[in-house]
Design an enzyme around this catalytic site. Structure first.
Site, PDB file in Angstrom:
ATOM      1  CD  GLU A  30      -2.957  -1.148   0.101  1.00 58.51           C
ATOM      2  OE1 GLU A  30      -3.061  -0.145  -0.625  1.00 58.51           O
ATOM      3  OE2 GLU A  30      -3.645  -2.174  -0.078  1.00 58.51           O
ATOM      4  CG  ASP A 175      -5.929  -7.231  -7.410  1.00 59.14           C
ATOM      5  OD1 ASP A 175      -4.924  -7.586  -6.776  1.00 59.14           O
ATOM      6  OD2 ASP A 175      -6.702  -6.350  -6.998  1.00 59.14           O
ATOM      7  CD  GLU A 279     -14.178  -5.943  -1.020  1.00 57.43           C
ATOM      8  OE1 GLU A 279     -14.673  -5.008  -1.662  1.00 57.43           O
ATOM      9  OE2 GLU A 279     -12.945  -6.039  -0.833  1.00 57.43           O
ATOM     10  CD  GLU A 298     -10.743  -2.262  -7.907  1.00 55.87           C
ATOM     11  OE1 GLU A 298     -11.789  -1.780  -7.412  1.00 55.87           O
ATOM     12  OE2 GLU A 298      -9.654  -2.273  -7.303  1.00 55.87           O
ATOM     13  CB  THR A 384      -2.045  -1.023  -9.548  1.00 51.57           C
ATOM     14  OG1 THR A 384      -3.233  -1.756  -9.288  1.00 51.57           O
ATOM     15  CG2 THR A 384      -1.291  -0.775  -8.251  1.00 51.57           C
TER      16      THR A 384
HETATM   17  C1  DMJ Z   1      -6.300  -0.087  -5.347  1.00 52.33           C
HETATM   18  O1  DMJ Z   1      -5.594   0.325  -4.247  1.00 52.33           O
HETATM   19  C2  DMJ Z   1      -5.355  -0.692  -6.349  1.00 52.33           C
HETATM   20  O2  DMJ Z   1      -5.980  -0.682  -7.583  1.00 52.33           O
HETATM   21  C3  DMJ Z   1      -4.953  -2.081  -5.986  1.00 52.33           C
HETATM   22  O3  DMJ Z   1      -4.172  -2.703  -6.975  1.00 52.33           O
HETATM   23  C4  DMJ Z   1      -6.118  -2.978  -5.653  1.00 52.33           C
HETATM   24  N1  DMJ Z   1      -7.345  -2.244  -5.579  1.00 52.33           N
HETATM   25  C5  DMJ Z   1      -7.344  -1.046  -4.839  1.00 52.33           C
HETATM   26  C6  DMJ Z   1      -8.684  -0.366  -4.807  1.00 52.33           C
HETATM   27  O4  DMJ Z   1      -9.755  -1.210  -4.799  1.00 52.33           O
END
Ligand code: DMJ
Length: 456
Positions: A30, A175, A279, A298, A384
């Site tokens: 994070e 993911d 979720e 997303e 991301t």
């Molecule tokens: C984001 O922090 C990023 O896209 C991460 O890769 C996974 N998804 C969260 C938000 O849902």
């Protein structure tokens, strides 16, 4: 948004007030995608005299954001030490390193999606350390894939390399691992990243995708990407999670637009039913398994990328629908709130930073046809966490090949102009003009999806 003065003010505020010298334990993943990524993105924009976003100059800028990024990354490095596999610890204390009682288990996405930010940092600084550790982690995970299916699980022990979570899917825990294999290749042009991605994509299609063959032009069965046991390929449960809704966006980047359209439609149907994405949604019971919605981006992200690819106004309609439900169900006095329960529409006092950096950004860009970003060809890519970084010669230093482990031939490096197969910022060229408007809307197909999620 073209608001230069706010950008300049915010950068100054960060430079003047932010310090990472804190006795605080953070998640390596994070901190990387949210904090390191945003510092690098802003630095790249500030130092690019040819960027198209207006006046982004910071008076007397002396690479402060890059120095801060460096400082943060150095504080994250202990996570990569004392691990037998090279896969990092999930958490680190910014002042004291890895806490003594630290967990030896980490998820694939958390440990294996650090390469974009760490690679950019290394290449900007000319110090291979950061890319080296991030790449070593990706390769260690990759080497632990099943011999049988080629799939990876979702939780691994960083000392033994034993898979603690054997679930292979596209959602939480997995993911961005896939996303960053492709995005690292786009940025750095290292062929091994594309090879891993291509293998992974093939295995996903072979073992995770359910539904009859293709969903061409809205016929056939809607695709469903399920969670399976990584070693046997057997179904593990009957839910999909909301994080998985990023996948159509990734499919747009590689040009698999038709499958992306079909998968996106499935998620949109769930959104229509609840005005949010639970979720976890149980596709067998046609009901949420886990009912909160923390303002995740997303679905909007995929909607935006599909609009760029097809220019079909359907995606503007989807965006408007999402925007209206956000306004209706999540707006609070001082921001927007996590939905505690998508059916009851109760709220939590929590607004994640990805709501601003991704959900709002993708919604804004969806409707801002004239945004400079859309006129810059393939120059920018989203991390991301929705931070933009330029796809740039600066990150393709051929000398790099000599420094990174396991690389033999610098001639193997792919040049940006060879990237035709991966038209990453938008794949509109892959959908013939005359078919763009027709693609998503076959009403019998949409009805099938609506039925599957219990809408009708
Ligand atoms: C984001 O922090 C990023 O896209 C991460 O890769 C996974 N998804 C969260 C938000 O849902």
């Amino acid at each position: 948004m073209g608001n230069s003065s706010e950008f300049q003010k915010a950068v100054k505020l960060v430079i003047d007030t932010v310090s990472f010298d804190k006795d605080s334990t953070v998640q390596v993943f994070e901190a990387t995608i949210r904090v390191l990524g945003s510092l690098l993105s802003a630095h790249i924009i500030i130092t690019d005299t040819k960027q198209p976003f207006g006046d982004m100059t910071i008076k007397d800028y002396d690479n402060e954001l890059l120095h801060m990024a460096h400082d943060l990354a150095v504080r994250l490095l202990p996570a990569f030490e004392n691990t037998k596999t090279g896969i990092p610890y999930p958490r680190v204390n910014l002042k004291k390193g890895v806490p003594p009682d630290s967990n030896n288990e980490t998820c694939t996405a958390g440990a294996g999606s650090l390469l974009v930010e760490f690679g950019i940092l290394s290449r900007l600084l000319g110090d291979s350390t950061f890319e080296w550790v991030a790449r070593r982690a990706v390769k260690a995970l990759w080497n632990l894939r099943s011999n049988n299916t080629g799939l990876l699980g979702n939780v691994v022990n960083i000392q033994t390399g034993h898979w603690v979570g054997k679930q292979s899917g596209l959602g939480a825990g997995s993911d961005s691992f896939y996303e960053y294999l492709l995005k690292s290749y786009i940025l750095f042009g290292e062929r091994e990243d594309l090879e891993m991605f291509s293998d992974a994509y093939r295995n996903i299609q072979n073992h995770l995708r359910r539904g009859r063959e293709a969903c061409n032009e809205g016929e056939g069965d809607p695709p469903l990407y399920v969670n399976v046991n990584m070693f046997t390929g057997q179904l593990m449960n009957t839910w999909i999670d909301s994080l998985q809704a990023f996948f159509p966006g990734l499919q747009v980047l590689i040009g698999d637009v038709e499958d992306a359209i079909c998968l996106h439609a499935f998620y949109y149907a769930i959104w229509k039913r609840y005005g949010a994405l639970p979720e976890r949604y149980n596709w067998q019971l046609q009901a949420p398994d886990v009912s909160f919605y923390p303002l995740r981006p997303e679905l909007v992200e995929s909607t935006y990328l599909l609009y760029q690819a097809t220019k079909n106004p359907f995606y503007l309609h989807v965006g408007m629908d999402i925007l209206q439900s956000l306004e209706k169900y999540t707006k609070a006095k001082c921001g927007y709130a996590t939905l505690h329960h998508v059916v009851e529409k109760t709220k939590e006092d929590r607004m994640e930073s990805f709501f601003l950096s991704e959900t709002c950004k993708y919604l804004y860009l969806l409707f801002d046809e004239e945004n400079p970003l859309h006129k810059s060809g393939n120059k920018y890519m989203f991390t991301t966490e929705g931070h933009i970084v330029s796809v740039d010669e600066r990150f393709r230093n051929s000398l790099w090949q000599d420094i990174l482990p396991g690389e033999e031939d610098s001639a193997e490096k792919i040049k940006p102009h060879e990237l035709k197969a991966v038209n990453f910022s938008s794949n509109c060229n892959r959908v013939p003009e005359e078919r763009r408007y027709l693609l998503p809307l076959k009403s019998n197909y949409m009805r099938q999806i609506d039925q599957m999620v219990g809408l009708i």
